[in-house]
Design a protein around this motif. Structure first.
Motif, PDB file in Angstrom:
ATOM      1  N   LEU A 109      23.560  30.834  29.501  1.00 40.91           N
ATOM      2  CA  LEU A 109      22.957  32.173  29.391  1.00 40.91           C
ATOM      3  C   LEU A 109      23.989  33.305  29.260  1.00 40.91           C
ATOM      4  CD1 LEU A 109      19.874  32.106  31.816  1.00 40.91           C
ATOM      5  CD2 LEU A 109      19.913  32.027  29.316  1.00 40.91           C
ATOM      6  N   PRO A 110      25.134  33.250  29.959  1.00 41.03           N
ATOM      7  CA  PRO A 110      26.103  34.340  29.804  1.00 41.03           C
ATOM      8  C   PRO A 110      26.625  34.495  28.374  1.00 41.03           C
ATOM      9  CG  PRO A 110      26.580  33.064  31.772  1.00 41.03           C
ATOM     10  CD  PRO A 110      25.542  32.301  31.015  1.00 41.03           C
ATOM     11  N   ASN A 111      26.538  33.438  27.565  1.00 36.81           N
ATOM     12  CA  ASN A 111      27.017  33.500  26.176  1.00 36.81           C
ATOM     13  C   ASN A 111      25.869  33.632  25.170  1.00 36.81           C
ATOM     14  OD1 ASN A 111      29.729  32.991  27.082  1.00 36.81           O
ATOM     15  ND2 ASN A 111      29.143  30.839  27.328  1.00 36.81           N
ATOM     16  N   THR A 112      24.659  33.824  25.666  1.00 36.57           N
ATOM     17  CA  THR A 112      23.479  33.915  24.805  1.00 36.57           C
ATOM     18  C   THR A 112      23.057  35.373  24.667  1.00 36.57           C
ATOM     19  OG1 THR A 112      22.748  31.746  25.596  1.00 36.57           O
ATOM     20  CG2 THR A 112      21.097  33.114  24.504  1.00 36.57           C
ATOM     21  N   ARG A 113      22.702  35.787  23.457  1.00 35.87           N
ATOM     22  CA  ARG A 113      22.235  37.166  23.236  1.00 35.87           C
ATOM     23  C   ARG A 113      20.709  37.262  23.235  1.00 35.87           C
ATOM     24  NH1 ARG A 113      26.143  40.790  21.358  1.00 35.87           N
ATOM     25  NH2 ARG A 113      28.069  40.230  22.422  1.00 35.87           N
ATOM     26  N   LEU A 114      20.034  36.216  22.751  1.00 39.75           N
ATOM     27  CA  LEU A 114      18.570  36.240  22.678  1.00 39.75           C
ATOM     28  C   LEU A 114      18.007  34.965  23.302  1.00 39.75           C
ATOM     29  CD1 LEU A 114      18.589  37.573  19.089  1.00 39.75           C
ATOM     30  CD2 LEU A 114      17.002  38.561  20.752  1.00 39.75           C
ATOM     31  N   LEU A 115      17.193  35.136  24.337  1.00 41.08           N
ATOM     32  CA  LEU A 115      16.535  34.004  24.979  1.00 41.08           C
ATOM     33  C   LEU A 115      15.036  34.132  24.760  1.00 41.08           C
ATOM     34  CD1 LEU A 115      16.595  31.501  26.856  1.00 41.08           C
ATOM     35  CD2 LEU A 115      16.234  33.098  28.773  1.00 41.08           C
ATOM     36  N   TYR A 116      14.470  33.177  24.022  1.00 39.12           N
ATOM     37  CA  TYR A 116      13.026  33.146  23.766  1.00 39.12           C
ATOM     38  C   TYR A 116      12.358  32.300  24.842  1.00 39.12           C
ATOM     39  CZ  TYR A 116      13.617  35.309  19.200  1.00 39.12           C
ATOM     40  OH  TYR A 116      13.893  36.195  18.196  1.00 39.12           O
ATOM     41  N   ILE A 117      11.257  32.833  25.391  1.00 38.28           N
ATOM     42  CA  ILE A 117      10.665  32.196  26.558  1.00 38.28           C
ATOM     43  C   ILE A 117       9.201  32.609  26.678  1.00 38.28           C
ATOM     44  CG2 ILE A 117      11.246  34.075  28.166  1.00 38.28           C
ATOM     45  CD1 ILE A 117      12.228  31.869  30.118  1.00 38.28           C
ATOM     46  N   SER A 118       8.365  31.744  27.224  1.00 39.23           N
ATOM     47  CA  SER A 118       6.962  32.097  27.469  1.00 39.23           C
ATOM     48  C   SER A 118       6.862  32.814  28.813  1.00 39.23           C
ATOM     49  CB  SER A 118       6.094  30.846  27.499  1.00 39.23           C
ATOM     50  OG  SER A 118       6.358  30.099  28.667  1.00 39.23           O
ATOM     51  N   PRO A 119       5.773  33.556  29.059  1.00 44.68           N
ATOM     52  CA  PRO A 119       5.615  34.206  30.370  1.00 44.68           C
ATOM     53  C   PRO A 119       5.644  33.197  31.518  1.00 44.68           C
ATOM     54  CG  PRO A 119       3.965  35.030  28.821  1.00 44.68           C
ATOM     55  CD  PRO A 119       4.650  33.870  28.152  1.00 44.68           C
ATOM     56  N   SER A 124       8.892  30.826  36.216  1.00 43.50           N
ATOM     57  CA  SER A 124       9.119  29.593  36.985  1.00 43.50           C
ATOM     58  C   SER A 124      10.377  29.763  37.846  1.00 43.50           C
ATOM     59  CB  SER A 124       9.278  28.404  36.034  1.00 43.50           C
ATOM     60  OG  SER A 124      10.439  28.548  35.229  1.00 43.50           O
ATOM     61  N   GLN A 125      10.396  29.124  38.996  1.00 43.82           N
ATOM     62  CA  GLN A 125      11.450  29.370  39.982  1.00 43.82           C
ATOM     63  C   GLN A 125      12.865  29.107  39.464  1.00 43.82           C
ATOM     64  OE1 GLN A 125      10.974  27.294  43.703  1.00 43.82           O
ATOM     65  NE2 GLN A 125      12.797  28.198  44.620  1.00 43.82           N
ATOM     66  N   PRO A 126      13.152  27.959  38.817  1.00 43.25           N
ATOM     67  CA  PRO A 126      14.542  27.706  38.391  1.00 43.25           C
ATOM     68  C   PRO A 126      15.037  28.753  37.382  1.00 43.25           C
ATOM     69  CG  PRO A 126      13.213  25.702  38.236  1.00 43.25           C
ATOM     70  CD  PRO A 126      12.268  26.828  38.459  1.00 43.25           C
ATOM     71  N   VAL A 127      14.166  29.141  36.460  1.00 43.33           N
ATOM     72  CA  VAL A 127      14.569  30.113  35.436  1.00 43.33           C
ATOM     73  C   VAL A 127      14.751  31.488  36.064  1.00 43.33           C
ATOM     74  CG1 VAL A 127      13.873  31.266  33.301  1.00 43.33           C
ATOM     75  CG2 VAL A 127      13.441  28.814  33.593  1.00 43.33           C
ATOM     76  N   TRP A 128      13.810  31.878  36.909  1.00 45.78           N
ATOM     77  CA  TRP A 128      13.893  33.208  37.527  1.00 45.78           C
ATOM     78  C   TRP A 128      15.159  33.349  38.374  1.00 45.78           C
ATOM     79  CZ3 TRP A 128      11.738  37.683  36.639  1.00 45.78           C
ATOM     80  CH2 TRP A 128      11.869  38.709  37.578  1.00 45.78           C
ATOM     81  N   GLU A 129      15.499  32.299  39.104  1.00 47.56           N
ATOM     82  CA  GLU A 129      16.713  32.354  39.928  1.00 47.56           C
ATOM     83  C   GLU A 129      17.950  32.559  39.069  1.00 47.56           C
ATOM     84  OE1 GLU A 129      16.777  28.832  42.279  1.00 47.56           O
ATOM     85  OE2 GLU A 129      15.211  29.516  43.664  1.00 47.56           O
ATOM     86  N   LYS A 130      18.013  31.906  37.926  1.00 53.86           N
ATOM     87  CA  LYS A 130      19.146  32.073  37.016  1.00 53.86           C
ATOM     88  C   LYS A 130      19.215  33.503  36.474  1.00 53.86           C
ATOM     89  CE  LYS A 130      21.732  28.382  36.430  1.00 53.86           C
ATOM     90  NZ  LYS A 130      23.217  28.465  36.555  1.00 53.86           N
ATOM     91  N   LEU A 131      18.060  34.048  36.096  1.00 51.47           N
ATOM     92  CA  LEU A 131      18.030  35.393  35.528  1.00 51.47           C
ATOM     93  C   LEU A 131      18.401  36.450  36.572  1.00 51.47           C
ATOM     94  CD1 LEU A 131      14.792  35.149  33.344  1.00 51.47           C
ATOM     95  CD2 LEU A 131      17.167  35.098  32.556  1.00 51.47           C
ATOM     96  N   CYS A 132      18.168  36.138  37.842  1.00 49.01           N
ATOM     97  CA  CYS A 132      18.493  37.086  38.915  1.00 49.01           C
ATOM     98  C   CYS A 132      19.958  37.027  39.348  1.00 49.01           C
ATOM     99  CB  CYS A 132      17.599  36.826  40.130  1.00 49.01           C
ATOM    100  SG  CYS A 132      15.893  37.368  39.881  1.00 49.01           S
ATOM    101  N   ASP A 133      20.739  36.126  38.751  1.00 48.58           N
ATOM    102  CA  ASP A 133      22.176  36.053  39.048  1.00 48.58           C
ATOM    103  C   ASP A 133      22.804  37.433  38.869  1.00 48.58           C
ATOM    104  OD1 ASP A 133      24.969  35.722  38.913  1.00 48.58           O
ATOM    105  OD2 ASP A 133      24.764  33.683  38.149  1.00 48.58           O
ATOM    106  N   ARG A 134      23.488  37.929  39.883  1.00 43.65           N
ATOM    107  CA  ARG A 134      24.064  39.287  39.841  1.00 43.65           C
ATOM    108  C   ARG A 134      25.058  39.461  38.697  1.00 43.65           C
ATOM    109  NH1 ARG A 134      23.720  42.845  43.882  1.00 43.65           N
ATOM    110  NH2 ARG A 134      25.862  43.592  43.588  1.00 43.65           N
ATOM    111  N   GLN A 135      25.693  38.385  38.295  1.00 45.21           N
ATOM    112  CA  GLN A 135      26.713  38.481  37.248  1.00 45.21           C
ATOM    113  C   GLN A 135      26.130  38.416  35.838  1.00 45.21           C
ATOM    114  OE1 GLN A 135      29.686  39.284  38.401  1.00 45.21           O
ATOM    115  NE2 GLN A 135      28.723  39.061  40.422  1.00 45.21           N
ATOM    116  N   LEU A 136      24.855  38.065  35.716  1.00 46.17           N
ATOM    117  CA  LEU A 136      24.233  37.945  34.390  1.00 46.17           C
ATOM    118  C   LEU A 136      23.719  39.311  33.946  1.00 46.17           C
ATOM    119  CD1 LEU A 136      23.314  36.112  32.041  1.00 46.17           C
ATOM    120  CD2 LEU A 136      21.127  35.833  33.263  1.00 46.17           C
ATOM    121  N   LYS A 137      24.297  39.809  32.879  1.00 45.01           N
ATOM    122  CA  LYS A 137      23.918  41.129  32.366  1.00 45.01           C
ATOM    123  C   LYS A 137      22.709  40.991  31.437  1.00 45.01           C
ATOM    124  CE  LYS A 137      25.966  45.125  29.984  1.00 45.01           C
ATOM    125  NZ  LYS A 137      27.204  45.627  29.335  1.00 45.01           N
TER     126      LYS A 137
END
Length: 469
Positions: A109-119, A124-137
């Motif tokens: 994810l840190p090297n990705t510009r566009l992430l396509y995803i369903s609501p 979902s818990q694993p994805v949300w936790e990754k997106l909440c990483d403080r270092q992920l802009k």
């Protein structure tokens, strides 16, 4: 808008280099300008108006991740595949990926510009936790095909009603210096009520609303009665034969309908195929290419076909069955005549009494019955729901909780403090109001009014969507 971003020359250069066109349309320019300046945007752009570039280009120019929320797996795959051919860092997360593939996408994810995803996957818990990483802009949150929130958010896709709390929840997990997350919603169709509901549900902050008219004077709209099932087939056959050498699309309402009609037309030696979201990705790609290169003059398809696919010389669209809503109809006829040359859209409908053929009525009634069943189950559940709660915990106890909470949110009786924590307000006094809303089938009624109108069909559509020519 009068203010132009200073980097606009850079924007044009990137657009020309990656997409190969000389310049953007005025509507695209306005949406892209808003997003580059960090402003929310609601883009109601006619089919073929280049909606995807409006969020893809800012995502490439900005540092960080742009999340694109999309309703259809096929649409996600199409757009990611197109971005990969342009050597752009994009990915999709969906249920068809293996565990290894999902982990790889999340790791990168840190090297990705566009992430396509369903609501549903987003929350979902694993994805949300990754997106909440403080270092992920994260710089953008884009909702594609945004009308789905209004159409399905309180029935078949209740996760849509939780999206308004996503931005603030993500920001709360980021460091103070994290940039504002721009929020935008994109759709080809939205009347005043839909526009207002999108802004409220998504918690948009002073959005720039950009609207283009779907009107195409060279696209003729016709509705014809097919008196019997056999008559519907024979009219279809004549229509196709009269347009030999032209490119077209035939829309049906289900996967089975597509396969049955394709098999029947193949018996008449037509080179064609059935296309729907249930096909493997490689088979969908093959059918698309056969159609784009005119090896298949037409394809029999469900609404899964055409999203993100551009064939300007499509001369006709035939609705073998009428769509449920005007939104579906105007998006599907929008595949024809994008080259501004004469094109036609024909819809075949059952005769009004239903005595000779009630198949159209059965399809509508089946849909309404399914929706009503979901809503009745949800209504029965309302008294049992905790007034404040955690979505995951409540959903474990009550399988229909998501729809019940969606209904409450739609009626203004529920607040999502985060996408996972809710609070219900004033429930006892609003049971009747909820029941009245469930009985509202205005979108389907508008479609039936369109079928029956004797006036100008384009006037009817433009009035329905509050548009000018």
């Amino acid at each position: 808008m009068t203010e132009v971003p200073k980097e606009w020359i850079k924007v044009r250069q990137m657009f020309q280099r990656v997409w190969g066109y000389e310049d953007l349309r005025a509507s695209q320019y306005e949406v892209i300008s808003s997003l580059l300046m960090g402003q929310d945007s609601l883009a109601i752009l006619a089919t073929g108006g280049g909606k995807s570039i409006c969020f893809q280009l800012p995502a490439i120019l900005n540092e960080g991740l742009t999340i694109v929320i999309s309703p259809l797996l096929a649409l996600m795959e199409d757009q990611v595949r197109d971005l990969h051919t342009r050597n752009l860092p994009a990915a999709a997360l969906h249920s068809n990926l293996s565990q290894i593939e999902r982990r790889e996408v999340l790791k990168n994810l840190p090297n990705t510009r566009l992430l396509y995803i369903s609501p549903e996957t987003l929350l979902s818990q694993p994805v949300w936790e990754k997106l909440c990483d403080r270092q992920l802009k994260i710089t953008g949150l884009m909702l594609d095909e945004a009308h789905c929130l209004v159409q399905w958010g309180d029935s078949f896709r209740p996760s849509y009603r939780r999206l308004g709390a996503v931005r603030s929840a993500l920001i709360s997990q980021k460091p103070d210096h994290h940039p504002r997350i721009s929020l935008a919603a994109f759709t080809a169709t939205a009347d005043r009520d839909t526009t207002a509901e999108l802004q409220a549900c998504l918690q948009m902050q002073n959005p720039n609303i950009v609207r283009t008219s779907p009107y195409r004077p060279h696209l003729s709209l016709k509705v014809e009665i097919a008196w019997t099932p056999a008559g519907r087939k024979s009219r279809t056959l004549k229509f196709i034969r009269d347009r030999k050498g032209q490119s077209g699309l035939i829309y049906v309402r289900s996967r089975r309908d597509a396969e049955v009609l394709a098999a029947w037309l193949q018996e008449y030696s037509f080179a064609t195929a059935a296309y729907h979201a249930g096909l493997p990705p490689q088979e969908r790609r093959y059918i698309e290419q056969q159609w784009l290169t005119n090896k298949y003059p037409f394809v029999i398809c469900t609404s899964a076909f055409g999203l993100g696919i551009n064939k300007p010389d499509t001369r006709w669209v035939l609705h073998f069955h009428p769509p449920l809503t005007l939104s579906e109809y105007i998006q599907e006829i929008g595949r024809a005549g994008r080259d501004d040359k004469p094109a036609e859209a024909l819809m075949l409908v059952s005769e009004p009494t239903g005595l000779l053929d009630d198949s159209d009525r059965q399809r509508v009634n089946f849909f309404l019955q399914q929706q009503q069943k979901l809503h009745q189950q949800a209504l029965a559940l309302l008294p049992k729901l905790p007034r404040k709660g955690n979505f995951a915990e409540v959903a474990k106890l009550y399988p229909d909780a998501a729809i019940a909470l969606g209904l409450l949110h739609r009626s203004g009786n529920l607040t999502w403090h985060t996408p996972f924590i809710y609070e219900i307000h004033n429930l006892p006094n609003h049971q009747q109001k909820l029941k009245q809303q469930i009985g509202d089938q205005s979108e389907i009624t508008k479609m039936q009014d369109f079928i029956r109108t004797r006036g100008d069909r384009w006037d009817f559509l433009l009035n329905a969507f509050n548009c000018d020519e």
